[in-house]
Write a protein that holds these residues in place. Structure first.
Motif: not given
Length: 232
Positions: A180-181, A184, A187, A189, A210
């Protein structure tokens, strides 16, 4: 007129049971008779789709998928779905032999991303799905930029799918967090869970808004396509 849904299952078995559950849970119904009439063929003999896409000396899953499509139609399915993103690489081969419509999980998921206003969407999927370019193409048709994980993170995604979910093992939050990191950090969305084994991770870890879960999208589209209403 209500329609009967046929599900080509076994790809994988746990995801098949989960979409069956989601169809029941997401259907607006107050008694048994108000639920979707569903025929599930949990065909665990279908060869691995990713293995064939990456190396066509492996056994071809297409004859199995075509056989199951025709089988479900012959026993009364009016609409067919398959809770396996990678299998949609062979969607045209399935639809061309099917006398009834086959729902396109990947296009529906890309459409959902567009409806949510997404502009830059991460794709978490098998190596086979990514190599086939099906999600990238579907998102681009919706004017959405597709984002792919690094080679290192993709190896972790494949481990989650094959070494854990398909093997019947639970995935911990600590195992998922680096994935997940990383997405994200690119970038994104929104992040598409483009493998139905990852839908099992979502169910267990409750990953958050998300994420766009392709299996849940397919369940909801199947319900409405069969003439039923969704729960609020």
């Amino acid at each position: 007129m209500k329609k009967t849904l046929g599900i080509i299952g076994g790809v994988g078995p746990l995801a098949t049971m989960f979409i069956g559950e989601m169809i029941v849970r997401r259907t607006k119904a107050s008694k048994d008779q108000e639920h979707v009439h569903t025929i599930i063929d949990n065909d665990t003999t279908i060869p691995d789709r990713t293995a064939y896409i990456l190396d066509q000396t492996n056994e071809n899953p297409v004859p199995y998928l075509q056989r199951d499509t025709q089988k479900l139609a012959s026993v009364g399915a009016d609409i067919i779905c398959i809770p396996c993103n990678t299998a949609h690489t062979f969607f045209h081969e399935m639809q061309e032999v099917s006398p009834v419509p086959v729902l396109h999980m990947i296009r529906e998921t890309a459409k959902r991303a567009s409806e949510l206003g997404a502009k830059r969407v991460g794709i978490l999927a098998t190596d086979g799905t990514l190599a086939a370019n099906v999600y990238q193409a579907a998102l681009q048709e919706m004017d959405i930029e597709p984002v792919i994980a690094s080679v290192h993170i993709q190896k972790q995604v494949m481990s989650v799918i094959y070494d854990y979910v398909k093997a019947g093992k639970e995935v911990t939050p600590e195992q998922w967090q680096p994935i997940e990191d990383a997405m994200l950090g690119l970038d994104c969305d929104r992040i598409i869970l483009g493998c139905t084994e990852l839908s099992i991770v979502n169910k267990e870890l409750k990953l958050g808004e998300r994420y766009i879960d392709s299996l849940i999208v397919l369940a909801e589209v199947a319900i409405t396509a069969c003439g039923y209403e969704l729960n609020n």
